[in-house]
Scaffold this motif. Structure first.
Motif, mmCIF file in Angstrom:
data_model
loop_
_atom_site.group_PDB
_atom_site.id
_atom_site.type_symbol
_atom_site.label_atom_id
_atom_site.label_comp_id
_atom_site.label_asym_id
_atom_site.label_seq_id
_atom_site.Cartn_x
_atom_site.Cartn_y
_atom_site.Cartn_z
ATOM 1 N N THR A 270 -3.719 -3.659 2.463
ATOM 2 C CA THR A 270 -2.449 -4.344 2.231
ATOM 3 C C THR A 270 -2.528 -5.855 2.423
ATOM 4 O OG1 THR A 270 -0.101 -4.356 2.830
ATOM 5 C CG2 THR A 270 -1.670 -4.090 4.634
ATOM 6 N N ASN B 61 -1.398 2.924 13.348
ATOM 7 C CA ASN B 61 -0.091 2.367 13.703
ATOM 8 C C ASN B 61 0.811 3.559 14.012
ATOM 9 O OD1 ASN B 61 2.365 1.012 13.826
ATOM 10 N ND2 ASN B 61 2.594 0.914 11.606
ATOM 11 N N ASP C 224 -6.299 4.783 5.590
ATOM 12 C CA ASP C 224 -5.312 3.706 5.511
ATOM 13 C C ASP C 224 -5.839 2.540 6.335
ATOM 14 O OD1 ASP C 224 -3.178 1.962 5.964
ATOM 15 O OD2 ASP C 224 -1.679 3.561 5.962
ATOM 16 N N SER D 111 0.273 -7.171 3.544
ATOM 17 C CA SER D 111 1.481 -7.302 4.372
ATOM 18 C C SER D 111 1.211 -7.692 5.810
ATOM 19 C CB SER D 111 2.250 -5.975 4.381
ATOM 20 O OG SER D 111 2.640 -5.597 3.092
ATOM 21 N N LYS D 112 -0.004 -7.477 6.299
ATOM 22 C CA LYS D 112 -0.252 -7.711 7.712
ATOM 23 C C LYS D 112 -1.036 -9.019 7.892
ATOM 24 C CE LYS D 112 2.116 -4.085 8.313
ATOM 25 N NZ LYS D 112 1.696 -2.718 8.093
ATOM 26 N N SER E 266 0.844 -1.197 0.000
ATOM 27 C CA SER E 266 0.000 0.000 0.000
ATOM 28 C C SER E 266 0.878 1.245 0.000
ATOM 29 C CB SER E 266 -1.001 -0.009 1.160
ATOM 30 O OG SER E 266 -0.393 -0.287 2.377
HETATM 31 C C1 PLP Z 1 2.235 -1.765 7.490
HETATM 32 C C2 PLP Z 1 1.484 -0.552 7.147
HETATM 33 C C3 PLP Z 1 1.172 -0.244 5.833
HETATM 34 C C4 PLP Z 1 1.413 -1.254 4.761
HETATM 35 O O1 PLP Z 1 2.536 -1.134 4.084
HETATM 36 P P1 PLP Z 1 2.766 -2.035 2.799
HETATM 37 O O2 PLP Z 1 3.458 -1.118 1.881
HETATM 38 O O3 PLP Z 1 1.442 -2.454 2.273
HETATM 39 O O4 PLP Z 1 3.593 -3.188 3.256
HETATM 40 C C5 PLP Z 1 0.459 0.891 5.542
HETATM 41 N N1 PLP Z 1 0.047 1.706 6.523
HETATM 42 C C6 PLP Z 1 0.297 1.432 7.804
HETATM 43 C C7 PLP Z 1 -0.234 2.345 8.851
HETATM 44 C C8 PLP Z 1 1.035 0.311 8.156
HETATM 45 O O5 PLP Z 1 1.293 0.046 9.431
#
Ligand code: PLP
Length: 362
Positions: free
Chosen positions: A216, A161, A188, A218-219, A89
């Motif tokens: 994302t 975050n 986000d 990623s999580k 993202s």
């Molecule tokens: C981890 C995270 C992302 C995601 O990052 P990627 O590029 O998708 O890995 C985006 N925003 C926040 C607040 C995050 O913690």
């Protein structure tokens, strides 16, 4: 040889992004709880899909990501035509800044907001504007008070975050409806899946022309290493972002693995349940040891310490045991540490280590 090259305005104001630590002295293997990764890893189906792409690596990937967009749309009940996919993202955030903000424009982020908002705004030549939060929670009125004629984008993460806090959908709606029409609100949703019943703002987007969300793999989906994210918004925004996006920004490997991951609902549900159980257990145990945290709606806890020295001592104490957690002084939270919720056995190790830390500092 001398040169007269000068980076564009703003570029040299960017502080390099600090990722979570992944190594500890004296340990071949660490317990990494510093980057909010899924402790169970990706779905086995995503790993199989990843392997299957090996035979076709000589082929250019799909440029329109049709298969992946269809899978995301089906699972989330969205219009596939208004989804855009990016290398994480982070790339979608970059597209948004490049597309909507330039020299003289303002990009609002909040006090403890994710570092990439400021970095992407500066990279686009725009001016990042930081707005205070209220006790580590995003505050809609403070944001509204910072909006000017020059504001182009507002970034809020919900859940956020590194705080783990979130604001109710009614507050997001109030913010969206109070903004002037020249401002794009970016929600986000990197941790949206972890908040029960929260759609990341999808329904709110359907009814408006100036709200988008980023998501994302990623999580929850455990694919941070592969770099896949997506955005959803009104047709005019997605059309503009697609003009900035490189045609081959996602490999077929990324697309196929993500498609398999999002379709594996049983695995995602298992990870969500584990996270909810272990997060509650970890939060309770650490609070009992004298280290409380705000209620978290994500896959991590933001632990409060007496002061910065205590937080740093705890981080070093855990690191000496091979446990890596995240210092967040760079997010204006010097007396806190962010700890990703691990597997049950990982949480046991954290609780035991923090218990010993409490003993030696008593
Ligand atoms: C981890 C995270 C992302 C995601 O990052 P990627 O590029 O998708 O890995 C985006 N925003 C926040 C607040 C995050 O913690």
């Amino acid at each position: 040889m001398t040169h007269q090259l000068r980076p564009q305005p703003g570029i040299m104001d960017i502080a390099l992004y600090q990722g979570g630590a992944s190594k500890a002295d004296g340990f071949d293997e660490v317990l990494k709880l510093s980057s909010n990764e899924n402790p169970f890893g990706p779905s086995p189906r995503a790993v199989a899909a990843f392997r299957d792409t090996a035979a076709t690596l000589h082929r250019y990937p799909s440029t329109d990501h049709a298969g992946l967009r269809a899978a995301i749309a089906e699972v989330h009940g969205l219009d596939p035509a208004r989804i855009i996919c990016g290398a994480g993202s982070d790339e979608v955030i970059t597209f948004l800044c490049q597309t909507y903000a330039g020299l003289g424009d303002e990009v609002i982020h909040t006090e403890h907001g994710f570092a990439m908002y400021r970095i992407s705004a500066l990279a686009a030549g725009a001016t990042p504007v930081e707005v205070a939060e209220r006790d580590r929670v995003v505050d809609v009125d403070l944001i509204l008070g910072a909006v000017t004629d020059r504001t182009r984008l507002i970034f809020i993460a919900n859940p956020a975050n590194p705080t783990g806090t979130m604001i109710p959908l009614s507050e997001v709606e109030r913010l969206a409806d109070a903004l002037p029409p020249h401002v794009l609100l970016v929600l986000d949703g990197a941790y949206a899946e972890y908040a029960p019943g929260y759609d990341g703002g999808a329904a709110l987007i359907e009814a408006r022309e100036t709200v988008v969300m980023t998501r994302t793999f990623s999580k929850l989906y455990g694919l941070g290493g592969l770099r896949i994210g997506w955005g959803y918004g009104p047709a005019h925004v997605i059309d503009a972002l697609n003009r900035v996006r490189g045609p081959f920004n996602l490999s077929q490997t990324q697309q196929d693995a993500a498609m398999a991951a999002v379709r594996d609902r049983a695995y995602a549900d298992f990870c969500l349940l584990q996270n909810a159980e272990q997060r509650a257990r970890l939060r309770g145990a650490l609070a009992q040891l004298g280290f409380p945290s705000d209620e978290s709606f994500a896959n991590f806890l933001l632990i409060h310490f007496a002061d910065q020295a205590c937080a740093e001592a705890a981080e070093a104490f855990l690191r000496a045991r091979g446990i890596l957690v995240r210092k967040v002084a760079g997010y204006k939270l010097p007396a806190h540490l962010r700890i990703t919720v691990g597997r049950p056995e990982d949480c046991d190790r954290v609780i035991a280590a923090v218990s010993d830390f409490a003993e030696v500092t008593r």
